[in-house]
Design a protein around this motif. Structure first.
Motif, mmCIF file in Angstrom:
data_model
loop_
_atom_site.group_PDB
_atom_site.id
_atom_site.type_symbol
_atom_site.label_atom_id
_atom_site.label_comp_id
_atom_site.label_asym_id
_atom_site.label_seq_id
_atom_site.Cartn_x
_atom_site.Cartn_y
_atom_site.Cartn_z
ATOM 1 N N ALA A 54 28.312 45.535 26.456
ATOM 2 C CA ALA A 54 27.812 44.739 27.583
ATOM 3 C C ALA A 54 28.688 43.505 27.809
ATOM 4 N N ILE A 55 29.094 42.844 26.715
ATOM 5 C CA ILE A 55 29.985 41.681 26.834
ATOM 6 C C ILE A 55 31.293 42.102 27.490
ATOM 7 N N ARG A 56 31.854 43.199 27.004
ATOM 8 C CA ARG A 56 33.124 43.680 27.569
ATOM 9 C C ARG A 56 32.974 44.038 29.046
ATOM 10 N N THR A 57 31.881 44.671 29.413
ATOM 11 C CA THR A 57 31.657 45.056 30.810
ATOM 12 C C THR A 57 31.625 43.833 31.717
ATOM 13 N N ILE A 58 30.919 42.794 31.291
ATOM 14 C CA ILE A 58 30.837 41.567 32.088
ATOM 15 C C ILE A 58 32.208 40.920 32.211
ATOM 16 N N VAL A 59 32.928 40.815 31.090
ATOM 17 C CA VAL A 59 34.245 40.174 31.105
ATOM 18 C C VAL A 59 35.223 40.988 31.955
ATOM 19 N N TYR A 60 35.208 42.305 31.815
ATOM 20 C CA TYR A 60 36.114 43.144 32.608
ATOM 21 C C TYR A 60 35.820 43.005 34.094
ATOM 22 N N SER A 61 34.548 42.954 34.448
ATOM 23 C CA SER A 61 34.174 42.819 35.858
ATOM 24 C C SER A 61 34.631 41.479 36.415
ATOM 25 N N ALA A 62 34.429 40.421 35.649
ATOM 26 C CA ALA A 62 34.843 39.089 36.094
ATOM 27 C C ALA A 62 36.366 39.001 36.170
ATOM 28 N N ALA A 63 37.052 39.614 35.227
ATOM 29 C CA ALA A 63 38.515 39.546 35.188
ATOM 30 C C ALA A 63 39.155 40.344 36.316
ATOM 31 N N SER A 64 38.503 41.390 36.773
ATOM 32 C CA SER A 64 39.107 42.224 37.820
ATOM 33 C C SER A 64 39.298 41.441 39.116
ATOM 34 N N GLY A 65 38.439 40.500 39.382
ATOM 35 C CA GLY A 65 38.599 39.670 40.568
ATOM 36 C C GLY A 65 39.420 38.427 40.318
ATOM 37 N N TYR A 66 39.697 38.144 39.061
ATOM 38 C CA TYR A 66 40.377 36.913 38.681
ATOM 39 C C TYR A 66 41.885 37.089 38.580
ATOM 40 N N HIS A 67 42.332 38.174 37.968
ATOM 41 C CA HIS A 67 43.764 38.438 37.832
ATOM 42 C C HIS A 67 44.010 39.940 37.750
ATOM 43 N N LYS A 68 45.243 40.336 37.848
ATOM 44 C CA LYS A 68 45.603 41.745 37.914
ATOM 45 C C LYS A 68 45.969 42.345 36.555
ATOM 46 N N LYS A 69 45.979 41.559 35.507
ATOM 47 C CA LYS A 69 46.355 42.059 34.186
ATOM 48 C C LYS A 69 45.204 42.814 33.534
#
Length: 77
Positions: A54-69
């Motif tokens: 769940a932590i990874r899912t939230i972080v991945y979702s937030a990161a997808s809109g934040y940067h392209k890496k």
């Protein structure tokens, strides 16, 4: 992103002062290394890894809109 991870993890653990996040970044990916007290590792991972997922899912979702890496979260003690 570090602040997001801390906000999620600190309420889950018994030793919030020992939560530490290091960032390992290169041109194609970012790895957030989450360090917790050894007694808190099970709480952060959860049964069958559900909390960690769940932590990874939230972080991945937030990161997808934040940067392209590519973004990864590793849980360490």
């Amino acid at each position: 992103m570090k602040q997001l991870i801390e906000t999620i993890v600190k309420p889950l653990v018994d030793y919030p002062d020992e939560v530490r996040i290091e960032t390992d970044e290169n041109e194609s990916r970012i790895v957030y290394k989450l360090f917790v007290h050894p007694e808190d590792r099970g709480k952060v991972i959860g049964k069958q890894g559900r909390v960690a997922k769940a932590i990874r899912t939230i972080v991945y979702s937030a990161a997808s809109g934040y940067h392209k890496k590519k973004t990864y979260v590793d849980i360490l003690d």
